[in-house]
Design a protein around this motif. Structure first.
Motif, PDB file in Angstrom:
ATOM      1  N   LEU A   1       0.936  -1.176  -0.047  1.00 59.34           N
ATOM      2  CA  LEU A   1      -0.046  -0.032  -0.052  1.00 59.34           C
ATOM      3  C   LEU A   1       0.937   1.246  -0.115  1.00 59.34           C
ATOM      4  O   LEU A   1       1.074   1.863   1.155  1.00 59.34           O
ATOM      5  CB  LEU A   1      -0.861   0.137   1.155  1.00 59.34           C
ATOM      6  CG  LEU A   1      -1.881  -1.191   1.318  1.00 59.34           C
ATOM      7  CD1 LEU A   1      -2.673  -1.173   2.530  1.00 59.34           C
ATOM      8  CD2 LEU A   1      -2.630  -1.343   0.170  1.00 59.34           C
ATOM      9  N   ASP A   2       1.618   1.427  -1.134  1.00 58.56           N
ATOM     10  CA  ASP A   2       2.486   2.566  -1.286  1.00 58.56           C
ATOM     11  C   ASP A   2       1.581   4.019  -1.066  1.00 58.56           C
ATOM     12  O   ASP A   2       2.680   4.796  -0.972  1.00 58.56           O
ATOM     13  CB  ASP A   2       3.039   2.512  -2.573  1.00 58.56           C
ATOM     14  CG  ASP A   2       2.245   2.858  -3.576  1.00 58.56           C
ATOM     15  OD1 ASP A   2       0.845   3.088  -3.659  1.00 58.56           O
ATOM     16  OD2 ASP A   2       2.789   2.725  -4.800  1.00 58.56           O
ATOM     17  N   TYR A   3       0.511   4.260  -0.844  1.00 54.80           N
ATOM     18  CA  TYR A   3       0.213   5.493  -0.484  1.00 54.80           C
ATOM     19  C   TYR A   3       0.092   5.900   0.991  1.00 54.80           C
ATOM     20  O   TYR A   3      -0.024   6.749   1.436  1.00 54.80           O
ATOM     21  CB  TYR A   3      -1.233   5.828  -0.935  1.00 54.80           C
ATOM     22  CG  TYR A   3      -2.356   4.511  -0.376  1.00 54.80           C
ATOM     23  CD1 TYR A   3      -3.124   4.845   1.108  1.00 54.80           C
ATOM     24  CD2 TYR A   3      -2.637   3.392  -1.162  1.00 54.80           C
ATOM     25  CE1 TYR A   3      -3.805   3.958   1.485  1.00 54.80           C
ATOM     26  CE2 TYR A   3      -3.679   2.573  -0.533  1.00 54.80           C
ATOM     27  CZ  TYR A   3      -4.111   2.868   0.644  1.00 54.80           C
ATOM     28  OH  TYR A   3      -5.198   1.991   1.300  1.00 54.80           O
ATOM     29  N   LEU A   4       0.454   4.790   1.779  1.00 58.13           N
ATOM     30  CA  LEU A   4       0.721   4.975   3.221  1.00 58.13           C
ATOM     31  C   LEU A   4       1.728   5.922   3.827  1.00 58.13           C
ATOM     32  O   LEU A   4       2.950   5.661   2.791  1.00 58.13           O
ATOM     33  CB  LEU A   4       0.604   3.744   3.943  1.00 58.13           C
ATOM     34  CG  LEU A   4      -0.687   2.701   4.070  1.00 58.13           C
ATOM     35  CD1 LEU A   4      -0.293   1.524   4.398  1.00 58.13           C
ATOM     36  CD2 LEU A   4      -1.701   3.488   4.597  1.00 58.13           C
ATOM     37  N   ARG A   5       1.777   6.785   4.663  1.00 51.62           N
ATOM     38  CA  ARG A   5       3.031   7.681   4.971  1.00 51.62           C
ATOM     39  C   ARG A   5       3.948   6.705   5.843  1.00 51.62           C
ATOM     40  O   ARG A   5       5.181   7.030   5.960  1.00 51.62           O
ATOM     41  CB  ARG A   5       2.749   9.039   5.503  1.00 51.62           C
ATOM     42  CG  ARG A   5       1.689   9.914   4.585  1.00 51.62           C
ATOM     43  CD  ARG A   5       2.860  10.128   3.625  1.00 51.62           C
ATOM     44  NE  ARG A   5       2.017  11.258   2.790  1.00 51.62           N
ATOM     45  CZ  ARG A   5       2.137  12.572   2.987  1.00 51.62           C
ATOM     46  NH1 ARG A   5       2.523  13.110   3.729  1.00 51.62           N
ATOM     47  NH2 ARG A   5       1.185  13.327   1.981  1.00 51.62           N
ATOM     48  N   ALA A   6       3.443   5.772   6.568  1.00 47.97           N
ATOM     49  CA  ALA A   6       4.245   5.088   7.559  1.00 47.97           C
ATOM     50  C   ALA A   6       3.637   3.547   7.979  1.00 47.97           C
ATOM     51  O   ALA A   6       2.348   3.832   7.912  1.00 47.97           O
ATOM     52  CB  ALA A   6       4.639   5.939   8.743  1.00 47.97           C
ATOM     53  N   VAL A   7       4.291   2.758   8.386  1.00 47.14           N
ATOM     54  CA  VAL A   7       3.729   1.347   8.869  1.00 47.14           C
ATOM     55  C   VAL A   7       4.658   1.160  10.222  1.00 47.14           C
ATOM     56  O   VAL A   7       5.858   1.062   9.982  1.00 47.14           O
ATOM     57  CB  VAL A   7       3.676   0.535   8.050  1.00 47.14           C
ATOM     58  CG1 VAL A   7       3.245  -0.895   8.572  1.00 47.14           C
ATOM     59  CG2 VAL A   7       3.050   0.711   6.814  1.00 47.14           C
TER      60      VAL A   7
ATOM     61  N   PRO B   1      -2.310   9.059   5.426  1.00 48.14           N
ATOM     62  CA  PRO B   1      -2.601   7.753   6.201  1.00 48.14           C
ATOM     63  C   PRO B   1      -1.526   7.236   6.806  1.00 48.14           C
ATOM     64  O   PRO B   1      -0.475   7.256   6.087  1.00 48.14           O
ATOM     65  CB  PRO B   1      -3.676   7.146   5.602  1.00 48.14           C
ATOM     66  CG  PRO B   1      -3.335   7.178   4.171  1.00 48.14           C
ATOM     67  CD  PRO B   1      -2.706   8.593   3.652  1.00 48.14           C
ATOM     68  N   LEU B   2      -1.623   6.395   7.661  1.00 47.31           N
ATOM     69  CA  LEU B   2      -0.548   5.675   8.488  1.00 47.31           C
ATOM     70  C   LEU B   2      -1.333   4.471   8.982  1.00 47.31           C
ATOM     71  O   LEU B   2      -2.310   4.596   9.432  1.00 47.31           O
ATOM     72  CB  LEU B   2       0.252   6.488   9.257  1.00 47.31           C
ATOM     73  CG  LEU B   2      -0.245   7.201  10.349  1.00 47.31           C
ATOM     74  CD1 LEU B   2      -0.183   6.284  11.790  1.00 47.31           C
ATOM     75  CD2 LEU B   2       0.507   8.526  10.638  1.00 47.31           C
ATOM     76  N   ILE B   3      -0.488   3.525   9.270  1.00 45.98           N
ATOM     77  CA  ILE B   3      -0.921   2.265   9.782  1.00 45.98           C
ATOM     78  C   ILE B   3      -0.060   2.083  11.076  1.00 45.98           C
ATOM     79  O   ILE B   3       1.318   2.019  11.136  1.00 45.98           O
ATOM     80  CB  ILE B   3      -0.636   0.986   9.018  1.00 45.98           C
ATOM     81  CG1 ILE B   3      -1.701   1.184   7.706  1.00 45.98           C
ATOM     82  CG2 ILE B   3      -0.924  -0.340   9.657  1.00 45.98           C
ATOM     83  CD1 ILE B   3      -3.223   1.115   7.907  1.00 45.98           C
ATOM     84  N   GLY B   4      -0.851   1.464  12.306  1.00 45.11           N
ATOM     85  CA  GLY B   4       0.102   0.887  13.541  1.00 45.11           C
ATOM     86  C   GLY B   4      -0.377  -0.607  13.358  1.00 45.11           C
ATOM     87  O   GLY B   4      -1.580  -0.857  13.408  1.00 45.11           O
ATOM     88  N   LEU B   5       0.531  -1.460  13.992  1.00 43.32           N
ATOM     89  CA  LEU B   5       0.317  -2.953  14.021  1.00 43.32           C
ATOM     90  C   LEU B   5       0.344  -3.187  15.597  1.00 43.32           C
ATOM     91  O   LEU B   5       1.402  -2.838  16.022  1.00 43.32           O
ATOM     92  CB  LEU B   5       1.375  -3.530  13.455  1.00 43.32           C
ATOM     93  CG  LEU B   5       1.734  -3.240  11.953  1.00 43.32           C
ATOM     94  CD1 LEU B   5       2.776  -3.921  11.217  1.00 43.32           C
ATOM     95  CD2 LEU B   5       0.196  -3.721  11.262  1.00 43.32           C
TER      96      LEU B   5
END
Length: 143
Positions: A16-22, A38-42
């Motif tokens: 998901l290359d549109y995310l700013r961070a994972v 947007p960004l993702i937290g795991l």
């Protein structure tokens, strides 16, 4: 669990290359330093151990994948529904990000022969919290 979190971080970041961070985070309220949205937290969602015949054990791991989007948008509901006008070509809201995560991760065993089931089991309701740069909308998806 650490191997799964690391593999998910890599797979989501590449897929998901549109995310700013994972990033791996300690809890939903601990938003990664905000390089943009947007960004993702795991999140480590826990492990259920099950005894199997022959003194074997089955482990079921759950990972919370939390999508974050800014609430500093002019359109009501844009953080949830998306807004190309305000968020650019990748103007995805939390619902579209959830669909992308489901497409990317369902039945994706991350190259690990020990993983034999990968499926999004739950979409949590959207929530709001106050971050460093204002209010943030987030939604958790459990795999």
């Amino acid at each position: 669990m650490d191997v799964i979190l690391s593999a998910l971080k890599t797979r989501i970041g590449e897929g998901l290359d549109y995310l700013r961070a994972v990033a791996v985070i300690e809890g939903e309220e601990f938003v990664p330093e905000e390089p943009g949205f947007p960004l993702i937290g795991l999140i480590d969602g826990g492990t259920v151990l099950e005894s199997m015949p022959g003194k074997k054990e089955r482990q079921t791991h759950t990972v919370g994948v939390v999508a974050y989007q800014s609430l500093a948008l002019n359109d009501s509901g844009a953080a949830i529904m998306g807004s190309e006008a305000q968020l650019g070509a990748a103007g995805k809201g939390l619902l579209a990000i959830g669909h992308d995560l489901k497409t990317l991760l369902n039945d994706n065993f991350l190259g690990d022969p020990k993983i034999n089931f990968a499926f999004m089991t739950r979409w949590m309701p959207s929530r709001v919290l106050e971050g460093l740069s204002g209010f943030i909308c987030y939604k958790r998806f459990d795999f």
